[in-house]
Enzyme design. Structure first.
Site: not given
Length: 580
Positions: A291, A301-302, A321, A347, A364
């Site tokens: 992802y 962010f990731d 999540i 979050y 994502f």
């Protein structure tokens, strides 16, 4: 009433000169009488005119400005600067002296003018007792700071609009945005950038000034807008603290970061759906996926790709999540899917670490590598099978030789027997191959081809193996080259019939009463050559015979005596008697 009008609060005789828009772009209002007599009109000197002038003061406009008032000799009689407050009022409605009303017409924000006001357009033959003598010409240096009209509305100018707009701001939405706030003259009063934090709020719920509520409507994430808000839709007559004066128009340069609604659910978009999707993921499946995670404005962010490792987890069981738990259900192996998750399913208000802000919408882009269920068995599909000559099929204990290609479900090639130039050999049921192959190779004919899908608990498990990722589902394409019956478990050699009656005498080739390794090896090989016995297939014959000799040489003196030589069947029988 003072000649200055009723708006003066600090000086009764000098009301604060009201903000007035210029109505013409510089027409000369000054007219001297013939022969150098007294001025008939206001003299206007425009000594600084800004390049951009989107609006000029017109009659009835509300303005805000600073000024210095002096006599001809330069003596100051009044100044808004000295009072530390701008002057605000309406132009052209008789609230100012006539000369000021005329001199402010057509003015631009940030324009500077010098006005010469003759007595008959100022305080005339009466003057102002103690301050302005009768028949005095007045000089004003004026800078216009703001102009608006009660008919004004919020002005919105789109500076940048992204090509892709997943949704637009509506009333009751929750937004996150950055802004720079200035007065109309460019004076900065606030900036979210200076706090390194977005401004997060609901729209249309009374949490913002009315003009911002209106100006944000219809924005897309990533869009940039310039929003000009008149005072009556901002902080009005009171202003705000020391940074926003009363009756100030506000200018906001806004960058919308993201938007969601508390009623939002997970949004799914299939970017690529591979053909032939025979199975879709359900709650309880274990999944491996790659992802890229980004915020709504595109900030990454990731990414699992940056770690060169898939993210491996159960879905629908609370390990991830809630939005991702929902978004991954129903995917196919190999599918590319975009999952947009509102913060209440991600979050929340607190965010996560320093990369995911509070109340952030997450996007994502997911590539599903594989998934399986702990209850899965081996999936076997026959690709081709010989029409004739399939009288016997493979079973546990058989010695088989087969070619194979092994890959992950995304097509990544792992191993192939063809790379080694010869088939793989194995005894089915032995520990040499993974359990899934032991199962998948049973029931095959020589020449048959199969595709086997082996879940990780029947493959290399959570830890994987050299070249095989942990928890990986494996695809094998196998072709059976040959098979032969194996030996019973624990046996290295068997006779096809009964063993020789005088076994020891037959082994003792030189009849010296003992059997060294050479005689033992020669005898066993002759039995195999004559078709009377069979060694364990798939093993080095010399090693197998050596192991057999070691088993019979009980005292390990390098020779076998008559007392030491025993058949395995006899040993097993003795063991039964001992147990009984």
């Amino acid at each position: 009433m003072s000649p200055w009008g009723s708006l003066s609060r600090t000086l009764p005789l000098f009301p604060i000169l009201l903000l007035l828009l210029l109505q013409a772009s510089g027409r000369a209002l000054s007219r001297a009488s013939p022969g150098g007599g007294p001025l008939e009109d206001v003299v206007i000197e425009r000594y600084h005119v800004p390049r951009a002038c989107p609006r000029e003061v017109q009659m009835g406009d509300f303005i805000r400005y600073h000024y210095n008032g002096t006599f001809e000799d330069g003596k100051k009689f009044d100044s808004s600067y000295d009072r530390g407050a701008t002057v605000a009022g309406v132009v052209g409605v008789g609230r100012l002296i006539t000369g000021m009303d005329r001199g402010l017409m057509g003015m631009c924000v940030n324009e500077r003018r010098r006005l010469i006001v003759p007595p008959h357009l100022g305080y005339g033959s009466i003057g102002v007792a103690g301050l302005i003598p009768p028949d005095t010409t007045l000089y004003f240096d004026v800078v216009l700071l703001d102009v608006w009209n009660k008919e004004d509305s919020v002005q919105v100018n789109t500076l940048l609009r992204p090509l892709f707009c997943p949704r637009m701001v509506q009333d009751s939405d929750f937004v996150r945005y950055h802004y720079n706030g200035t007065l109309l003259d460019g004076t900065a009063f606030d900036s979210s950038y200076s706090r390194s934090s977005t401004y997060d709020t609901y729209v249309g719920s009374g949490w913002l000034i009315k003009g911002m509520d209106q100006g944000l409507l219809g924005m897309c994430p990533g869009e940039k807008r310039k929003i000009i808000i008149p005072p009556f839709l901002a902080y009005g007559e009171k202003g705000y603290g020391t940074v926003i004066p009363p009756q100030a128009s506000l200018v906001f340069h806004v960058l919308l970061i993201d938007v969601h609604n508390p009623k939002d659910s997970v949004q799914l978009e299939t970017l690529l759906l591979p053909p032939g999707c025979g199975r879709k993921a359900v709650a309880g499946d274990f999944m491996r996926y790659h992802y890229n995670g980004s915020l709504m404005d595109g900030t990454i962010f990731d990414s699992s790709y940056s770690r060169n490792h898939t993210y491996n987890t159960y879905i629908g069981q609370g390990y991830i999540i809630p939005g991702m738990d929902q978004g991954l259900q129903g995917v196919c192996i190999g599918e590319l899917r975009r999952i947009t998750i509102p913060p209440h399913l991600a979050y929340g208000e607190n965010g996560a670490g320093d990369k995911i802000p509070g109340s952030a919408v997450l996007i994502f882009d997911v590539h599903v590598i594989d998934f399986h269920n702990p209850s899965d068995t081996v999936e076997s599909q026959t690709l081709s099978r010989p029409i004739e000559g399939c009288n016997e099929t493979t079973k546990l204990g058989d010695f088989v030789r087969y070619h194979y290609n092994c890959s992950l479900l995304d097509g990544t090639k792992l191993f192939s027997s063809h790379d080694y130039g010869e088939p793989q050999e194995a005894t089915l049921g032995a520990s040499k191959v993974i359990e899934g192959l032991n199962t998948g190779l049973q029931g095959m004919c020589v020449g048959e081809k199969r595709q086997l899908i082996i879940p990780p608990h029947l493959g290399h498990g959570e830890n994987g193996a050299r070249g095989v990722p942990g928890s990986a589902v494996l695809r094998f394409e196998v072709e059976l080259v040959s098979r032969e019956d194996g030996l019973p478990e624990g046996y290295l050699f068997v006779w096809h019939g009964d063993p020789p009656t005088n076994l020891y005498e037959n082994m003792d080739l030189n009849k010296d009463g003992e059997i060294p390794p050479e005689e033992f090896s020669t005898f066993i090989k002759s039995q195999v050559a004559e078709g009377k016995g069979k060694l364990m297939p798939g093993q080095d014959p010399e090693k197998t015979i050596g192991d057999m000799f070691q088993n019979q040489d009980r005292n390990q003196d390098g020779k076998i005596t008559m007392e030491e030589l025993k058949l395995k069947s006899d040993e097993d029988q003795e063991r039964v008697h001992e147990e009984l």
